[in-house]
Write a protein that holds these residues in place. Structure first.
Motif, PDB file in Angstrom:
ATOM      1  N   UNK A 187      -2.480   6.345  50.755  1.00 45.37           N
ATOM      2  CA  UNK A 187      -3.513   5.303  51.241  1.00 45.37           C
ATOM      3  C   UNK A 187      -2.709   4.071  51.591  1.00 45.37           C
ATOM      4  N   UNK A 188      -1.925   3.812  51.393  1.00 43.15           N
ATOM      5  CA  UNK A 188      -0.981   3.019  51.606  1.00 43.15           C
ATOM      6  C   UNK A 188      -0.685   2.663  53.499  1.00 43.15           C
ATOM      7  N   UNK A 189      -1.239   0.957  54.172  1.00 41.24           N
ATOM      8  CA  UNK A 189      -1.155   1.129  55.477  1.00 41.24           C
ATOM      9  C   UNK A 189       0.409   1.281  55.538  1.00 41.24           C
ATOM     10  N   UNK A 190       0.760   2.112  57.115  1.00 41.48           N
ATOM     11  CA  UNK A 190       1.845   2.409  57.165  1.00 41.48           C
ATOM     12  C   UNK A 190       2.453   1.215  58.085  1.00 41.48           C
ATOM     13  N   UNK A 191       1.149  -0.024  58.733  1.00 40.20           N
ATOM     14  CA  UNK A 191       1.948  -0.909  59.900  1.00 40.20           C
ATOM     15  C   UNK A 191       1.769  -2.447  59.087  1.00 40.20           C
ATOM     16  N   UNK A 192       1.357  -2.519  58.210  1.00 40.73           N
ATOM     17  CA  UNK A 192       1.264  -3.461  57.357  1.00 40.73           C
ATOM     18  C   UNK A 192       3.007  -4.343  57.670  1.00 40.73           C
ATOM     19  N   UNK A 193       3.596  -5.447  57.829  1.00 39.09           N
ATOM     20  CA  UNK A 193       4.281  -5.794  57.878  1.00 39.09           C
ATOM     21  C   UNK A 193       4.906  -6.841  56.881  1.00 39.09           C
ATOM     22  N   UNK A 194       6.215  -7.181  56.914  1.00 42.57           N
ATOM     23  CA  UNK A 194       7.282  -8.449  55.821  1.00 42.57           C
ATOM     24  C   UNK A 194       6.437  -9.421  56.376  1.00 42.57           C
ATOM     25  N   UNK A 195       7.090 -10.595  55.809  1.00 42.76           N
ATOM     26  CA  UNK A 195       6.577 -11.999  56.416  1.00 42.76           C
ATOM     27  C   UNK A 195       7.014 -12.379  57.671  1.00 42.76           C
ATOM     28  N   UNK A 196       8.833 -11.476  58.190  1.00 55.13           N
ATOM     29  CA  UNK A 196       8.780 -11.802  59.355  1.00 55.13           C
ATOM     30  C   UNK A 196       8.351 -11.142  60.851  1.00 55.13           C
ATOM     31  N   UNK A 197       6.940  -9.943  60.154  1.00 53.55           N
ATOM     32  CA  UNK A 197       6.576  -9.502  61.271  1.00 53.55           C
ATOM     33  C   UNK A 197       6.715  -7.693  61.162  1.00 53.55           C
ATOM     34  N   UNK A 198       8.059  -7.655  60.777  1.00 58.18           N
ATOM     35  CA  UNK A 198       8.933  -6.316  60.938  1.00 58.18           C
ATOM     36  C   UNK A 198       8.573  -5.054  60.268  1.00 58.18           C
ATOM     37  N   UNK A 199       7.434  -4.211  60.050  1.00 55.84           N
ATOM     38  CA  UNK A 199       7.105  -3.346  59.898  1.00 55.84           C
ATOM     39  C   UNK A 199       8.421  -1.888  58.954  1.00 55.84           C
ATOM     40  N   UNK A 200       7.559  -1.646  57.786  1.00 53.27           N
ATOM     41  CA  UNK A 200       8.161  -0.121  57.424  1.00 53.27           C
ATOM     42  C   UNK A 200       8.781   0.487  58.431  1.00 53.27           C
ATOM     43  N   UNK A 201       8.095   1.005  59.383  1.00 49.35           N
ATOM     44  CA  UNK A 201       8.398   2.068  60.157  1.00 49.35           C
ATOM     45  C   UNK A 201       9.931   1.049  61.347  1.00 49.35           C
ATOM     46  N   UNK A 202       9.716  -0.150  61.813  1.00 46.26           N
ATOM     47  CA  UNK A 202      10.633  -0.598  62.344  1.00 46.26           C
ATOM     48  C   UNK A 202      11.987  -0.831  61.208  1.00 46.26           C
ATOM     49  N   UNK A 203      11.787  -0.834  59.891  1.00 45.58           N
ATOM     50  CA  UNK A 203      13.078  -1.319  58.568  1.00 45.58           C
ATOM     51  C   UNK A 203      13.744   0.580  58.478  1.00 45.58           C
ATOM     52  N   UNK A 204      13.167   1.235  58.432  1.00 49.60           N
ATOM     53  CA  UNK A 204      13.824   2.395  58.732  1.00 49.60           C
ATOM     54  C   UNK A 204      14.452   2.683  59.829  1.00 49.60           C
TER      55      UNK A 204
END
Length: 198
Positions: free
Chosen positions: A165-182
């Motif tokens: 159930x992890x929320x895939x769209x939760x962004x980091x402090x700079x507003x970057x999501x896990x998908x964008x980092x990947x």
């Protein structure tokens, strides 16, 4: 520190199960502290001395006692990835919300380091917060992508986190999501997993 406490700390650090038992039976304080404020149970957990830890838990050792670095027996299982130690400590009722010096819970370093079996087991056996955000602004999912290597272990960690159930769209402090980092790091398998979960 008295000699019995010292003996217990030494036995726990080295995994000397007989020494742990003897010191406890002799009256050593089960939550004695060394110069770094580490308890016998923390030392046993750091060394993955499972049987020594089992004796300490049975004697009432605190799984949440934190040292100078804010490590606790429970928190370091996320660093070592020891499923056996996780099983020994769970009956002691560890505080799943306890935070390390980075503001993270045990799940986060486990995800970062690619400890697949540990991540799966802690998600299966507990209600640990899969979306906890540490002081860096990162969740376990973000750490697995940002600090992982994109390989099979981190892919399996990401799969387990998403399934829990992890929320895939939760962004980091700079507003970057896990998908964008990947995507930035060229982790094509992680990109596919995260796109499918979005």
């Amino acid at each position: 520190m008295n000699a019995l406490d010292h003996a217990l700390l030494t036995a726990a650090r080295t995994g000397d199960t007989d020494g742990v038992r003897t010191a406890i039976e002799g009256g050593a304080r089960v939550d004695a502290r060394d110069e770094e404020l580490r308890t016998p149970l923390l030392l046993a957990a750091l060394g993955d001395h499972v049987e020594a830890a089992r004796l300490l838990v049975a004697a009432g050792a605190d799984p949440d006692a934190q040292d100078r670095r804010e490590d606790s027996p429970w928190l370091v299982t996320g660093v070592t990835g020891s499923v056996a130690m996780l099983h020994v400590l769970l009956p002691a009722g560890p505080d799943l919300t306890l935070r390390n010096r980075f503001g993270g819970i045990a799940l986060i370093p486990a995800a970062e380091r690619g400890h697949v079996a540990y991540v799966r087991e802690v998600l299966r056996r507990t209600d640990i917060d899969v979306d906890h955000v540490n002081r860096l602004g990162w969740t376990a999912l973000l750490e697995a992508v940002i600090l992982g290597d994109g390989g099979r272990a981190h892919q399996e960690v990401v799969e387990a986190l998403l399934a829990a159930g992890a929320t895939p769209g939760l962004a980091d402090g700079d507003g970057v999501t896990a998908l964008a980092h990947a995507e930035r790091r060229g982790f094509t398998e992680l990109v596919a997993l995260l796109r499918a979960a979005a």
